[in-house]
Scaffold this active site. Structure first.
Site, PDB file in Angstrom:
ATOM      1  N   GLU A  68       0.820  -1.216   0.000  1.00 32.55           N
ATOM      2  CA  GLU A  68       0.000   0.000   0.000  1.00 32.55           C
ATOM      3  C   GLU A  68       0.853   1.265   0.000  1.00 32.55           C
ATOM      4  OE1 GLU A  68      -2.654  -0.702   3.352  1.00 32.55           O
ATOM      5  OE2 GLU A  68      -3.964  -1.881   2.062  1.00 32.55           O
ATOM      6  N   GLU A 107     -12.575  -1.514  12.037  1.00 31.48           N
ATOM      7  CA  GLU A 107     -12.516  -0.808  10.758  1.00 31.48           C
ATOM      8  C   GLU A 107     -13.634  -1.225   9.796  1.00 31.48           C
ATOM      9  OE1 GLU A 107      -8.793  -1.299   8.762  1.00 31.48           O
ATOM     10  OE2 GLU A 107      -9.495  -0.308   6.948  1.00 31.48           O
ATOM     11  N   ASP A 153      -8.292  -8.658   4.291  1.00 32.49           N
ATOM     12  CA  ASP A 153      -8.060  -7.501   5.153  1.00 32.49           C
ATOM     13  C   ASP A 153      -9.177  -7.300   6.175  1.00 32.49           C
ATOM     14  OD1 ASP A 153      -6.939  -5.227   6.132  1.00 32.49           O
ATOM     15  OD2 ASP A 153      -7.328  -3.972   4.386  1.00 32.49           O
TER      16      ASP A 153
HETATM   17  C1  GCU Z   1      -6.014  -1.796   6.003  1.00 34.62           C
HETATM   18  C2  GCU Z   1      -6.295  -0.424   6.520  1.00 34.62           C
HETATM   19  C3  GCU Z   1      -5.123   0.497   6.411  1.00 34.62           C
HETATM   20  C4  GCU Z   1      -3.893  -0.163   7.010  1.00 34.62           C
HETATM   21  C5  GCU Z   1      -3.690  -1.529   6.390  1.00 34.62           C
HETATM   22  C6  GCU Z   1      -2.591  -2.312   7.058  1.00 34.62           C
HETATM   23  O1  GCU Z   1      -5.895  -1.774   4.613  1.00 34.62           O
HETATM   24  O2  GCU Z   1      -7.375   0.125   5.813  1.00 34.62           O
HETATM   25  O3  GCU Z   1      -5.426   1.680   7.090  1.00 34.62           O
HETATM   26  O4  GCU Z   1      -2.794   0.640   6.820  1.00 34.62           O
HETATM   27  O5  GCU Z   1      -4.849  -2.306   6.544  1.00 34.62           O
HETATM   28  O6  GCU Z   1      -2.914  -3.268   7.758  1.00 34.62           O
HETATM   29  O7  GCU Z   1      -1.429  -2.000   6.896  1.00 34.62           O
END
Ligand code: GCU
Length: 840
Positions: A309, A416, A388
């Protein structure tokens, strides 16, 4: 307009009814509680003291002193449960096993205790009651003290107690995703307790209270900063400040961990590279780690999110996660630190049109080939499911794919994708399902709980990590959400506990021992995850929410047509991802053979995971005989009813529990009931339209008593399309284009008493006002001041106001007035008029 005979013209009717109880369903301002551990499950004990009990710590260690302080608070309860009476003195002693042996040679103590473990015993010594707590070390002694207090709070009989306990796994950490500026990623309880304005907060009292809370359930590590934006935490000044956090947590046996950015050598070290095999980079990490330990001598270790990400990682240099993890691990090893390297590594620019692309495969594809290549103090941290933290996913196959590597299971305590603490969801049953899940690695019994405890493959380190993201607002924002933090600690300590037992323990300690309270709250907790699952993401489709936005309200197509890979591939005929080996992405083949065979075939895949593994027609018959489409309809109606029942059950507790908790949860559960209807209607109308197959029970698309805003006589209000369309009834709502607007209907149905719902959008950036009147007489007015996600009309922020017991008769003129305020245009979707008591 649907299903109602209300005309939109203005007219004068005679008002003959009265409004009964008026109830605001919207959530307004947030609770502001003083930040102490007592507001959670450690509540003020031992207010009066009928038994004279003396508490003594045998050693000078700060943890033993803390243990003694805690025991003092609850001394009378312990003494009573141990059979002491007011005639005799009771003594409670706490120390290490060695200290106990020296002080009480006559006591029959165990020969040995496992790290962090303890022994509790109760006996009569020289005519008086002696309750002894022996820890393997001072941390074990502290855990023993909390265990004793828990038993006393549960009214367990401690008279002939003699028990030894030890944790199932060494890693029992919470992760906080706090940023230096004081914001908390995926936190739903206000600002950080650790940081503000780029610094550690001056007041760290809440941090030590948090550590106390963690210690009470055996949590021994806290990784304090966000896995994203981590570089700044290794700056020299910040390290000095972080040392204060470590000081605040240390007396509770909680060691601090830090998330680190793999690109730190470049970002803050001034090197040209962060290639993990570059000698300069290796040297930089070694020096940096030494500097960290000079500031925080007992740092627990580092957590790493890399190549994920947008976070930099070893892949930039063609290196592997093992290369990156080992550089850190080697630097940490001399200090006793560990690396939690997250297996959450995937490409978020996948090609949606590629039927073979699959995010679920990523962790196994990347990490399985590296098994055996990680240093001994590396723990690979695996999210419980392959995607996730969704409402339901299969168990990650990677747990079975790493036999020579320490592993920890990562889960989210913060909700979340599970209602962000506005919805009551006790997640422990889902975690327990994962922990007990038998992956059949090597064709033998290999439940996840034994793999992560290191038993299956004989790995020394391993455990559980829960992303908590607590904040200043009552730790998790919602009083009942704290049951999740409690359950996480209890399961990490002993994954064989039942989740009912944990729920009951939490309830007794938090809300008291009244049997009705215990029964009701335990049952509510147990019902809450299945309910949420029913009204959100069915059959393994994951949470059908806004994947690219808030992760909160319904948005079914948000997961499609983009590279994030949370696809469900719903089309006119069928729904689900084909993950079979024969025709799909091959993900099913990542499981050990028995499970791989089961998931390969839609006919043997369990219903709850069907669409995760297979693209099946809506007419596909589930194992329980229902078609997929009918299950979608039924489960959503069922889930919404279950959510409504939670609120009703809670109401039976009025006057029986702490009024502050009662009122706060009452408001939240009323809101949840309304939002569950939003979810139900969004998903049902979406799949009705997409599949074209009617609901055999005739509910989908039919809403008796519902009057659409767009069909009213509108003054100032304009009809607008809502995005996504399924988040509004019929896809449309009205928004006030001026300051004062109104909508009018003529009521033409039978006379009677009704509950009237106004479904409106409560946007941030303004506090719109509403007033509801019948024949010109105002029956209710309210302010739309909730703090809900998203800045446009959306399922995130549609909420309801309910008026109960309103009398209506044919010809009545119903009017809703809206006053826009700043960025809140007093928008609404519909009103719904239903005979009294059918509104939940
Ligand atoms: C999810 C979450 C993110 C977080 C990511 C992670 O995608 O939405 O905010 O950074 O998990 O676990 O790194």
């Amino acid at each position: 307009m649907r299903n109602g005979r209300v005309s939109g013209h203005r007219g004068v009717g005679k008002k003959i009814g009265f409004v009964g109880a008026l109830l605001a369903m919207a959530m307004s301002t947030e609770v502001a509680w003083a930040q102490t551990a007592d507001q959670a499950w450690i509540r003020g004990r031992g207010a009066h003291d009928p038994v004279d009990a003396r508490v003594r710590a045998l050693g000078p260690d700060p943890l033993e002193q803390r243990a003694a302080d805690e025991l003092e608070r609850g001394a009378s309860g312990i003494a009573l449960a141990s059979g002491a009476d007011s005639q005799k003195k009771a003594q409670i002693v706490v120390g290490t096993l060695e200290e106990l042996r020296n002080a009480y040679p006559a006591l029959r103590l165990p020969d040995h205790l496992v790290a962090d473990g303890f022994w509790l015993g109760s006996s009569i010594q020289q005519g008086n009651r002696l309750i002894a707590i022996a820890g393997s070390d001072s941390r074990g002694a502290l855990y023993g003290a909390f265990d004793l207090l828990r038993s006393a709070a549960m009214h367990r009989d401690l008279r002939s107690m003699s028990l030894a306990e030890s944790p199932a796994m060494p890693i029992r950490w919470v992760d906080e995703w706090d940023n230096a500026d004081g914001s908390v990623e995926r936190g739903y309880a206000g600002r950080s307790i650790f940081f503000d304005g780029g610094h550690v907060r001056a007041d760290l009292k809440p941090v030590s209270e948090y550590a106390r809370l963690l210690a009470s359930v055996g949590i021994n590590g806290c990784n304090i900063n966000n896995v994203n934006n981590a570089a700044v935490f290794l700056e020299p000044q910040m390290l000095k400040e972080v040392a204060r956090i470590a000081d605040a947590m240390r007396p509770w046996g909680v060691r601090v961990g830090l998330s680190v950015d793999i690109a730190s050598p470049q970002k803050i070290g001034g090197l040209k590279t962060y290639d993990p095999v570059d000698p300069e980079v290796i040297g930089w990490w070694k020096r940096k780690v030494d500097e960290v330990y000079a500031a925080i001598p007992d740092l627990a270790g580092f957590t790493v999110k890399a190549d994920s990400e947008g976070q930099p990682g070893p892949a930039s240099y063609g290196r592997t996660p093992a290369d990156a993890a080992n550089v850190l691990a080697n630097a940490l090893a001399p200090h006793g630190g560990v690396v939690l390297y997250r297996a959450f590594v995937y490409n978020h620019h996948l090609d949606w049109n590629d039927a073979k692309a699959d995010r679920a495969r990523a962790a196994y594809d990347i990490f399985h080939p590296l098994d055996g290549k990680f240093a001994p103090n590396v723990i690979v941290q695996v999210k419980e499911g392959p995607i996730d933290f969704q409402t339901q996913e299969p168990v990650s196959p990677l747990f079975a794919g790493l036999e020579k590597t320490n592993q920890a299971m990562e889960l989210q305590i913060t909700q979340e994708y599970l209602g962000q603490q506005r919805h009551l969801v006790y997640i422990a049953p889902m975690w327990k399902w994962v922990l007990d899940f038998d992956l059949r690695a090597q064709n033998r019994t290999t439940p996840v709980k034994e793999i992560i405890a290191g038993k299956t493959f004989d790995r020394p380190l391993g455990g559980m990590v829960g992303v908590a993201s607590v904040g200043q607002n009552g730790w998790l924002g919602s009083p009942l959400a704290l049951a999740n933090l409690y359950a996480f600690g209890r399961l990490a300590w002993e994954p064989n506990l039942t989740v009912e037992q944990i729920a009951e323990e939490w309830t007794r300690q938090t809300l008291g021992n009244d049997p009705e309270v215990v029964r009701t709250v335990t049952a509510m907790l147990m019902q809450s995850w299945p309910a949420y699952l029913h009204y959100t993401g069915p059959l393994g489709m994951q949470t059908l929410t806004d994947i690219t936005g808030s992760h909160y309200g319904p948005n079914i197509e948000a997961s499609e047509n983009n590279g994030w890979g949370q696809w469900h591939r719903a089309d006119h005929e069928a729904v689900g991802m084909d993950r079979s080996v024969a025709t799909g992405t091959g993900y099913a083949g990542q499981y050990p053979p028995e499970l791989a065979r089961k998931y390969e075939d839609a006919k043997t895949t369990p219903d709850e995971l069907l669409t995760f593994f297979h693209h099946v027609p809506y007419t596909w018959k589930l194992l329980d005989g229902k078609t997929v489409i009918q299950y979608i309809y039924d489960s959503h109606y069922q889930g919404a009813e279950e959510a409504a029942r939670l609120g009703q059950e809670w109401k039976t507790l009025e006057g029986k529990i702490d009024p502050q908790i009662y009122n706060e949860m009452h408001k939240r559960l009323e809101y949840q009931a309304g939002h569950a209807f939003v979810w139900r209607d969004a998903i049902v109308q979406y799949f009705l339209k997409l599949s074209g197959i009617p609901d055999e029970k005739g509910r989908a698309g039919h809403y008796p008593g519902r009057y659409e805003a767009e069909n009213a006589k509108l003054t100032g209000y304009k009809v607008v399309g809502v995005q996504p369309w399924e988040d509004a009834s019929g896809g449309k709502a009205v928004s006030c284009a001026e300051t004062n607007c109104s909508a009018e209907w003529r009521y033409e149905e039978k006379a009677g008493r009704f509950d009237v719902v106004v479904q409106y959008f409560d946007l941030q950036g303004g506090d719109a006002k509403f007033a509801f009147s019948v024949n010109g007489k105002e029956e209710a007015k309210w302010v739309a001041d909730a703090k809900l996600p998203s800045r446009t009309l959306h399922g995130d922020n549609t909420t309801r106001y309910v008026m109960r017991g309103l009398e209506l008769k044919p010809g009545d003129r119903i009017e809703l007035e809206g006053v826009a305020d700043a960025k809140d245009p007093a928008a609404f979707d519909y009103i719904e008029v239903t005979p009294v008591s059918s509104v939940k």
